[in-house]
Design a protein around this motif. Structure first.
Motif, PDB file in Angstrom:
ATOM      1  N   TYR A  16       0.893  39.489  -3.139  1.00  0.00           N
ATOM      2  CA  TYR A  16       2.267  39.933  -3.361  1.00  0.00           C
ATOM      3  C   TYR A  16       3.149  38.779  -2.946  1.00  0.00           C
ATOM      4  O   TYR A  16       3.060  38.314  -1.818  1.00  0.00           O
ATOM      5  N   GLN A  17       4.026  38.336  -3.805  1.00  0.00           N
ATOM      6  CA  GLN A  17       4.778  37.096  -3.564  1.00  0.00           C
ATOM      7  C   GLN A  17       3.773  36.006  -3.238  1.00  0.00           C
ATOM      8  O   GLN A  17       2.891  35.744  -4.026  1.00  0.00           O
ATOM      9  N   LYS A  18       3.857  35.431  -2.013  1.00  0.00           N
ATOM     10  CA  LYS A  18       2.910  34.354  -1.688  1.00  0.00           C
ATOM     11  C   LYS A  18       1.778  34.850  -0.807  1.00  0.00           C
ATOM     12  O   LYS A  18       0.749  34.198  -0.666  1.00  0.00           O
ATOM     13  N   LYS A  19       1.996  36.013  -0.183  1.00  0.00           N
ATOM     14  CA  LYS A  19       1.040  36.464   0.815  1.00  0.00           C
ATOM     15  C   LYS A  19      -0.174  37.112   0.140  1.00  0.00           C
ATOM     16  O   LYS A  19      -0.028  38.093  -0.583  1.00  0.00           O
ATOM     17  N   PRO A  20      -1.363  36.575   0.361  1.00  0.00           N
ATOM     18  CA  PRO A  20      -2.548  37.186  -0.242  1.00  0.00           C
ATOM     19  C   PRO A  20      -2.846  38.534   0.404  1.00  0.00           C
ATOM     20  O   PRO A  20      -2.749  38.670   1.628  1.00  0.00           O
ATOM     21  N   VAL A  21      -3.159  39.520  -0.394  1.00  0.00           N
ATOM     22  CA  VAL A  21      -3.509  40.837   0.132  1.00  0.00           C
ATOM     23  C   VAL A  21      -5.012  41.066   0.004  1.00  0.00           C
ATOM     24  O   VAL A  21      -5.601  41.816   0.759  1.00  0.00           O
ATOM     25  N   LEU A  22      -5.594  40.439  -0.994  1.00  0.00           N
ATOM     26  CA  LEU A  22      -7.042  40.530  -1.191  1.00  0.00           C
ATOM     27  C   LEU A  22      -7.574  39.129  -1.469  1.00  0.00           C
ATOM     28  O   LEU A  22      -6.966  38.366  -2.211  1.00  0.00           O
ATOM     29  N   ARG A  23      -8.697  38.805  -0.838  1.00  0.00           N
ATOM     30  CA  ARG A  23      -9.290  37.476  -1.045  1.00  0.00           C
ATOM     31  C   ARG A  23     -10.744  37.601  -1.460  1.00  0.00           C
ATOM     32  O   ARG A  23     -11.523  38.284  -0.805  1.00  0.00           O
ATOM     33  N   ASP A  24     -11.095  36.929  -2.517  1.00  0.00           N
ATOM     34  CA  ASP A  24     -12.496  36.741  -2.922  1.00  0.00           C
ATOM     35  C   ASP A  24     -13.329  38.015  -2.848  1.00  0.00           C
ATOM     36  O   ASP A  24     -14.388  38.020  -2.237  1.00  0.00           O
ATOM     37  N   ILE A  25     -12.839  39.072  -3.456  1.00  0.00           N
ATOM     38  CA  ILE A  25     -13.614  40.312  -3.444  1.00  0.00           C
ATOM     39  C   ILE A  25     -14.671  40.257  -4.551  1.00  0.00           C
ATOM     40  O   ILE A  25     -14.335  40.062  -5.716  1.00  0.00           O
ATOM     41  N   THR A  26     -15.928  40.412  -4.188  1.00  0.00           N
ATOM     42  CA  THR A  26     -17.005  40.458  -5.175  1.00  0.00           C
ATOM     43  C   THR A  26     -17.930  41.620  -4.847  1.00  0.00           C
ATOM     44  O   THR A  26     -18.385  41.734  -3.709  1.00  0.00           O
ATOM     45  N   PHE A  27     -18.124  42.528  -5.802  1.00  0.00           N
ATOM     46  CA  PHE A  27     -19.097  43.596  -5.576  1.00  0.00           C
ATOM     47  C   PHE A  27     -19.480  44.267  -6.890  1.00  0.00           C
ATOM     48  O   PHE A  27     -18.798  44.102  -7.906  1.00  0.00           O
ATOM     49  N   GLU A  28     -20.577  44.984  -6.850  1.00  0.00           N
ATOM     50  CA  GLU A  28     -21.031  45.758  -8.001  1.00  0.00           C
ATOM     51  C   GLU A  28     -21.161  47.205  -7.555  1.00  0.00           C
ATOM     52  O   GLU A  28     -21.915  47.502  -6.624  1.00  0.00           O
ATOM     53  N   ALA A  29     -20.422  48.110  -8.215  1.00  0.00           N
ATOM     54  CA  ALA A  29     -20.526  49.520  -7.847  1.00  0.00           C
ATOM     55  C   ALA A  29     -21.663  50.157  -8.630  1.00  0.00           C
ATOM     56  O   ALA A  29     -21.680  50.081  -9.854  1.00  0.00           O
ATOM     57  N   PRO A  30     -22.644  50.772  -7.935  1.00  0.00           N
ATOM     58  CA  PRO A  30     -23.774  51.389  -8.637  1.00  0.00           C
ATOM     59  C   PRO A  30     -23.372  52.706  -9.287  1.00  0.00           C
ATOM     60  O   PRO A  30     -22.410  53.356  -8.862  1.00  0.00           O
ATOM     61  N   GLU A  31     -24.118  53.101 -10.302  1.00  0.00           N
ATOM     62  CA  GLU A  31     -23.784  54.302 -11.070  1.00  0.00           C
ATOM     63  C   GLU A  31     -24.110  55.571 -10.283  1.00  0.00           C
ATOM     64  O   GLU A  31     -25.042  55.619  -9.494  1.00  0.00           O
ATOM     65  N   GLY A  32     -23.294  56.608 -10.496  1.00  0.00           N
ATOM     66  CA  GLY A  32     -23.571  57.923  -9.943  1.00  0.00           C
ATOM     67  C   GLY A  32     -23.354  58.050  -8.451  1.00  0.00           C
ATOM     68  O   GLY A  32     -23.950  58.904  -7.809  1.00  0.00           O
ATOM     69  N   LYS A  33     -22.495  57.217  -7.888  1.00  0.00           N
ATOM     70  CA  LYS A  33     -22.251  57.288  -6.445  1.00  0.00           C
ATOM     71  C   LYS A  33     -20.797  57.666  -6.169  1.00  0.00           C
ATOM     72  O   LYS A  33     -19.892  57.362  -6.949  1.00  0.00           O
ATOM     73  N   LEU A  34     -20.607  58.338  -5.017  1.00  0.00           N
ATOM     74  CA  LEU A  34     -19.259  58.565  -4.507  1.00  0.00           C
ATOM     75  C   LEU A  34     -18.991  57.465  -3.493  1.00  0.00           C
ATOM     76  O   LEU A  34     -19.665  57.386  -2.469  1.00  0.00           O
ATOM     77  N   ILE A  35     -18.033  56.628  -3.785  1.00  0.00           N
ATOM     78  CA  ILE A  35     -17.808  55.445  -2.962  1.00  0.00           C
ATOM     79  C   ILE A  35     -16.466  55.560  -2.249  1.00  0.00           C
ATOM     80  O   ILE A  35     -15.420  55.699  -2.901  1.00  0.00           O
ATOM     81  N   GLY A  36     -16.494  55.550  -0.919  1.00  0.00           N
ATOM     82  CA  GLY A  36     -15.265  55.607  -0.147  1.00  0.00           C
ATOM     83  C   GLY A  36     -14.796  54.202   0.188  1.00  0.00           C
ATOM     84  O   GLY A  36     -15.573  53.388   0.667  1.00  0.00           O
ATOM     85  N   ILE A  37     -13.522  53.918  -0.078  1.00  0.00           N
ATOM     86  CA  ILE A  37     -12.955  52.615   0.277  1.00  0.00           C
ATOM     87  C   ILE A  37     -12.136  52.813   1.545  1.00  0.00           C
ATOM     88  O   ILE A  37     -11.172  53.571   1.563  1.00  0.00           O
ATOM     89  N   VAL A  38     -12.554  52.161   2.623  1.00  0.00           N
ATOM     90  CA  VAL A  38     -11.970  52.400   3.938  1.00  0.00           C
ATOM     91  C   VAL A  38     -11.484  51.082   4.529  1.00  0.00           C
ATOM     92  O   VAL A  38     -12.095  50.042   4.321  1.00  0.00           O
TER      93      VAL A  38
END
Lengths: 256, 315
Positions: A16-38
């Motif tokens: 947002y503007q210059k401030k990074p909020v997320l850096r280098d996020i890499t992942f693979e979400a597997p099928e058929g799962k309930l995934i909580g982001i915490v």
């Protein structure tokens, strides 16, 4: 041939503007799962969802839905935004909002008809809101409004769902209805990513967990990922653990 | 009475003015509904004020008073104005309301300077451009009204065709973007439709009062219904009715200007809506509260009486 994962994100960064909020996020979400982001406040949980859906621009990285860019796979994706993101004093009723979930399938100019109405009623029934179909949306309680948003996402008939804080400010009945619905989606083999803030219920509701704080701290099955050690890393010094035998209570200073 | 009423409009000129004002109210009422629900009520005002320099420049460049050229000028100025508002809110700490106020007054200032310049030049007197501040419906002729009818029809047709899209965009733009709607394009389209309504209205009510015709019918209509479709139609009807009443009062021979009277008529309808609308209206709220209070009192009296009876029985 192995089917591609519902969601694979590579090297995603958002600012947002210059401030990074997320850096280098890499992942693979597997099928058929309930995934909580915490993660703590300002960790970029909602931002991750919005960037994956292309609602906000990303600095770098790529997002693939079942192996293809999102723009080609929109009909496979359902979205439940935060309840506060809209003004509920809008001249429309519950059924009409749920029918908006069909708009993506309808295409330009075409109006929703009886088929859409029928589908919307089914979705309202699934969240226990069939009796409120004709109710003006500002006359609904917060929990009921949240269920309307869930029903709208169901009407999208998607395979991959993104839900932004569906448990915030809802009553116990709604919380239970949402959990039942999540499990029903799971048995249908659908994948659901849920931004969640209540650490006490994470293990109970989700089978996979993503711990996030600007970077991806940890991602995997809840038993191995949702550990005191990982939590400490995600929340820094803001977290206090109180061990009471087999159950550990977690205290977060400030709102979680 | 009816004969008298008809007599006022037997004059073909008066008929054109009547049609013009009603079409204007209809079109601006329809598109105004979406502006109001998208919380862009002030945007209509800013676009109306921004249209003035655009129209002036169009006149200075072409030297002719053509609505089509004015439309292009106003649309260009509107685009510059919305871009300016966007630029200010993105790159400074100024919030949107302040940015709107800044842009609105700067454009209006430039417009007045240009207007004065045009009037001091030779061609200015015939141009009638000075009427654009407050409008002069009486100056409308047949060709103006035909153009207004075409533009209003296009405006309403676009809103009818894209009703579903505009509805979702007004309620939940984030979800619309998720579905793959070209949200930025649709937003610009709504802006463009507002600019078109403004340009149509300039001749009749002028840039200063145009915002009232965009927003007041929409706000009034919102009081009567909980359905978007009904609200949009009702807003158009209220706008057209305002045009009718405004023209009638003006034509009744008291020599008052039609445009401002139309705005006042819509304001009267607004006040009626605020007070008398079912459920949302003030009167209905007061009555509802009174009914609830009565019920509570009756319940209490009933309980008291019951308790008294029981006590007497015990004695």
């Amino acid at each position: 041939m192995k089917r591609a994962n519902p969601l694979s994100i590579e090297d995603l960064s958002v600012a947002y503007q210059k401030k990074p909020v997320l850096r280098d996020i890499t992942f693979e979400a597997p099928e058929g799962k309930l995934i909580g982001i915490v993660g703590p406040n300002g960790a970029g949980k909602s931002t991750l969802i919005k960037a994956a859906l292309g609602l906000i621009p990303r600095l770098s990285g790529s997002v693939a839905i079942y192996g293809k860019p999102y723009s080609e796979q929109r009909k496979l994706v359902g979205y439940v935004p935060q309840r506060e993101s809209v003004d509920w004093d809008f001249p429309t009723n519950a059924l009409d909002v749920v029918m908006m979930g069909r708009y993506g399938h309808l295409g330009w100019f075409r109006r929703p008809g009886t088929a859409e109405k029928k589908r919307a009623m089914e979705c309202l029934e699934k969240v226990g809101m069939a009796d409120f179909a004709g109710r003006q949306i500002s006359q609904l309680s917060g929990g009921q409004q949240q269920r309307i948003f869930l029903a709208r996402a169901l009407a999208q008939d998607a395979n991959l769902y993104f839900m932004d804080e569906p448990f915030v400010g809802v009553d116990a009945a709604t919380e239970k209805a949402i959990v039942t619905l999540l499990n029903e989606l799971k048995t249908q083999g659908k994948t659901v990513l849920v931004v969640h803030h209540d650490l006490a219920t994470v293990k109970e509701y989700f089978d996979w967990v993503m711990l996030l704080n600007e970077r991806l701290i940890s991602f995997g099955p809840a038993e191995t990922t949702f550990t005191a050690d990982n939590l400490q890393r995600a929340y820094g010094g803001k977290l206090t653990m109180l061990d009471h035998g087999d159950r550990s209570a977690i205290l977060v200073s400030g709102r979680g | 009475m009816a004969g008298e009423w008809l007599a006022l409009f037997r004059d073909p000129n008066a008929q054109w003015i009547l049609f013009g004002c009603m079409l204007l109210g209809l079109g601006s009422g329809v598109i105004g509904s979406f502006a109001y629900l998208r919380k862009q009520s002030l945007m209509g005002d800013a676009l109306a004020h921004a249209a003035l320099p655009g129209v002036c420049i169009a006149f200075m460049l072409s030297g002719s008073k053509s609505i089509l050229l004015f439309l292009i000028g106003a649309a260009a100025a509107g685009v510059v104005a919305t871009f300016g508002i966007g630029f200010i809110t993105r790159h400074t700490r100024i919030k949107q309301d302040a940015a709107l106020a800044i842009v609105l007054s700067v454009f209006f200032g430039i417009g007045i300077v240009l207007l004065t310049r045009i009037q001091h030049s030779g061609a200015g007197n015939q141009s009638g451009l000075d009427k654009f501040l407050f409008g002069q419906a009486a100056s409308m002729v047949r060709s103006d009204v035909i153009l207004m009818a075409v533009i209003s029809a296009v405006l309403i047709a676009v809103c009818a065709l894209l009703f579903k899209e505009f509805k979702l965009l007004s309620f939940d733009p984030g979800f619309a973007r998720g579905l793959g709607y070209p949200v930025a394009f649709l937003e610009q389209l709504i802006m463009l439709l507002i600019v078109i309504a403004v340009v149509v209205g300039i001749q009749a009510v002028g840039v200063v009062l145009m915002a009232a015709l965009l927003i007041t019918p929409a706000v009034s209509a919102r009081y009567w219904t909980e359905k978007l479709g009904v609200m949009v139609v009702l807003s158009g009807v209220i706008g057209a009715l305002s045009g009718l009443v405004g023209t009638y009062v003006s034509a009744s021979g008291n020599n008052l200007p039609t445009g401002p009277l139309t705005v006042l008529a819509s304001t009267v309808l607004f006040v009626v809506s605020v007070v008398f609308a079912p459920r949302r209206g003030l009167l209905s709220k007061v009555l509802l509260r009174a009914a609830a209070r009565n019920e509570l009192r009756r319940e209490k009296e009933f309980l008291l009486a019951e308790r008294r009876e029981r006590r007497e029985e015990a004695v």
